[in-house]
Write an enzyme that holds these catalytic residues in place. Structure first.
Site, PDB file in Angstrom:
ATOM      1  N   GLY A   1      -7.406 -14.174 -14.544  1.00 18.47           N
ATOM      2  CA  GLY A   1      -6.859 -13.857 -15.854  1.00 18.47           C
ATOM      3  C   GLY A   1      -7.384 -12.543 -16.386  1.00 18.47           C
TER       4      GLY A   1
ATOM      5  N   GLY B   1       3.238   6.761   7.851  1.00 16.40           N
ATOM      6  CA  GLY B   1       4.621   6.898   7.408  1.00 16.40           C
ATOM      7  C   GLY B   1       5.510   5.793   7.936  1.00 16.40           C
ATOM      8  N   ASN B   2       5.096   5.150   9.032  1.00 16.59           N
ATOM      9  CA  ASN B   2       5.840   4.004   9.555  1.00 16.59           C
ATOM     10  C   ASN B   2       5.644   2.759   8.694  1.00 16.59           C
ATOM     11  OD1 ASN B   2       5.566   5.254  12.740  1.00 16.59           O
ATOM     12  ND2 ASN B   2       7.415   4.151  12.171  1.00 16.59           N
ATOM     13  N   SER B   3       4.602   2.766   7.877  1.00 15.50           N
ATOM     14  CA  SER B   3       4.308   1.609   7.030  1.00 15.50           C
ATOM     15  C   SER B   3       5.517   1.201   6.201  1.00 15.50           C
ATOM     16  CB  SER B   3       3.154   1.921   6.079  1.00 15.50           C
ATOM     17  OG  SER B   3       1.941   1.995   6.761  1.00 15.50           O
TER      18      SER B   3
ATOM     19  N   ASP C   1       0.216  -7.560   1.653  1.00 17.79           N
ATOM     20  CA  ASP C   1       0.669  -6.172   1.778  1.00 17.79           C
ATOM     21  C   ASP C   1       2.196  -6.076   1.780  1.00 17.79           C
ATOM     22  OD1 ASP C   1       0.274  -3.444   1.862  1.00 17.79           O
ATOM     23  OD2 ASP C   1       0.155  -3.356   4.049  1.00 17.79           O
TER      24      ASP C   1
ATOM     25  N   SER D   1      -7.642  -8.078 -15.459  1.00 19.75           N
ATOM     26  CA  SER D   1      -7.354  -6.934 -14.601  1.00 19.75           C
ATOM     27  C   SER D   1      -8.573  -6.028 -14.678  1.00 19.75           C
ATOM     28  CB  SER D   1      -6.091  -6.203 -15.063  1.00 19.75           C
ATOM     29  OG  SER D   1      -6.235  -5.701 -16.369  1.00 19.75           O
TER      30      SER D   1
ATOM     31  N   HIS E   1       0.810  -1.218   0.000  1.00 21.84           N
ATOM     32  CA  HIS E   1       0.000   0.000   0.000  1.00 21.84           C
ATOM     33  C   HIS E   1       0.844   1.270   0.000  1.00 21.84           C
ATOM     34  CE1 HIS E   1       0.314  -0.016   4.552  1.00 21.84           C
ATOM     35  NE2 HIS E   1       0.348   1.295   4.335  1.00 21.84           N
TER      36      HIS E   1
END
Length: 391
Positions: free
Chosen positions: A302, A244-246, A171, A304, A141
């Protein structure tokens, strides 16, 4: 107390808008003196033993070239900044030991406003160096949808980064910068964690406080958390986690990476509840992303698609119904054989209405390869039923 206060929402920690073979030497000793032969034999024996010992040492300490092995090789011993072995360090020692392994990430993403005007939004997050040549692990993310990614090292040096692969289900994402001689983090073993042990989180909170260190404990293991419709098994920690720690690192007191920070719990009465992806999971995913660019063994349709989840998005794509708009159908896929076409609007799966990616993923997770999944789509203002054998 409001419902929001009673049920704090789990949020992604996002940022506010960023041999050699020696030639045989034949010596012909014509003398019958046995001492010469004995000396020669002794020399050969010593040389052979020395070579064998050296080879064994290299074999035990060097990464294997066997492609079936792990692509990420790390020292099994962490060291402090002064070179001494790191065990049960103080918080300052942990911070000094790992600071060069954690980076800041700044992204730019093109978005569309309510009035269908495009603008560039900046975001920020963190990452952890996992190889000396610039391979970095972060959250999906953090970099999802980004048109540009900039990585800033602890010394302030900045690099443009490219995406190697990402996986929304866990993630986890891997990016790469063109650098060398970097200090990679040493992987720990998240299966050995216990509730109550001390941990240190290092990251870039608020997108502007790179290298920030917070301490805490492991509050819970194997916590099942749903984030944006995706259920994950995470570590819970009291170390302060902020936007921001992500993508930053969660380390034990040996300075080993034991988790990748990815979320916090938000609410007016909530404090000290953060979450991290166990490093054993993150490492396995990262290895597959590095080797294959994706996680293999997952079910795929198969296709998007674009998520049409609100009126504004529907207007921008010229549709009047919520659902999943097919943007591309993979050539030779079962979806193509089933009759899916670009422009189809998926409105139901397995006879249940869907309008989000999370709902479709949840449906997929209830199946195994070989199952048939039914869909209802809108094409040219007509309803069409399609059946896909899952790959």
């Amino acid at each position: 107390m409001s419902n929001e206060e009673r049920n704090p929402e789990i949020l992604e920690a996002e940022v506010n808008e960023t041999q050699v073979e020696q030639p045989e030497k034949k010596h012909f000793f014509r003398s019958n003196k046995k001492i010469i032969a004995l000396c020669l034999a002794g020399c050969l024996l010593s040389t052979g033993l020395g070579f064998a010992g050296g080879y064994l040492a290299v074999s035990l300490t060097s990464p294997s070239n066997d492609s079936s092995k792990s692509v990420l090789y790390q020292s099994v011993i962490q060291t402090k900044a002064d070179g001494s072995e790191a065990t049960n360090m103080s918080i300052p020692d942990v911070a000094a030991t790992v600071k060069e392994s954690v980076v800041e990430i700044v992204t730019s993403t093109v978005k569309t406003s309510t009035f269908l005007q495009q603008y560039v939004a900046s975001g920020a997050g963190s990452g952890v160096i996992i190889s000396s040549d610039g391979t970095i692990i972060t959250n999906n993310h953090v970099i999802e949808g980004a048109t540009s990614i900039t990585v800033r090292l602890s010394d302030g040096t900045e690099y443009d980064a490219e995406v190697i692969g990402s996986d929304s289900q866990t993630d986890v994402a891997v990016i790469k910068i063109n650098a060398s001689n970097l200090k990679p983090a040493v992987f720990g073993d998240s299966s050995n964690l216990v509730v109550g042990q001390s941990v240190v989180a290092v990251g870039n909170p608020l997108g502007e406080l790179g290298g920030s260190v917070t301490e805490g404990i492991i509050s819970a293991l194997d916590r099942s958390i749903t984030i944006s419709g995706q259920t994950m098994t995470l570590l819970q920690t009291t170390a302060a986690i902020n936007p921001g720690n992500s993508g930053g690192g969660l380390f034990n007191t040996n300075g080993e990476l034991i988790g990748i920070v990815n979320a916090k719990s938000s609410g007016s009465d909530v404090e000290g509840i953060g979450f991290a992806i166990p490093v054993n999971i993150a490492k396995e995913v990262a290895e597959q992303l590095i080797s294959n660019g994706k996680v293999e063994g997952r079910l795929t349709l198969g296709i998007s698609y674009v998520e049409i989840s609100n009126v504004q998005t529907a207007m921008s794509y010229g549709v009047n119904t919520l659902g999943l708009l097919v943007a591309e159908v993979s050539e030779g896929s079962n979806a193509e054989r089933a009759g899916f076409m670009k422009g189809d609007l998926i409105i139901a799966a397995d006879e249940e209405q869907i309008s989000s990616s999370a709902e479709l993923k949840a449906k997929l997770q209830s199946h195994v390869p070989g199952n048939t999944m039914t869909f209802k789509v809108i094409r040219d203002k007509h309803y069409i039923d399609l059946s896909v054998v899952l790959e």
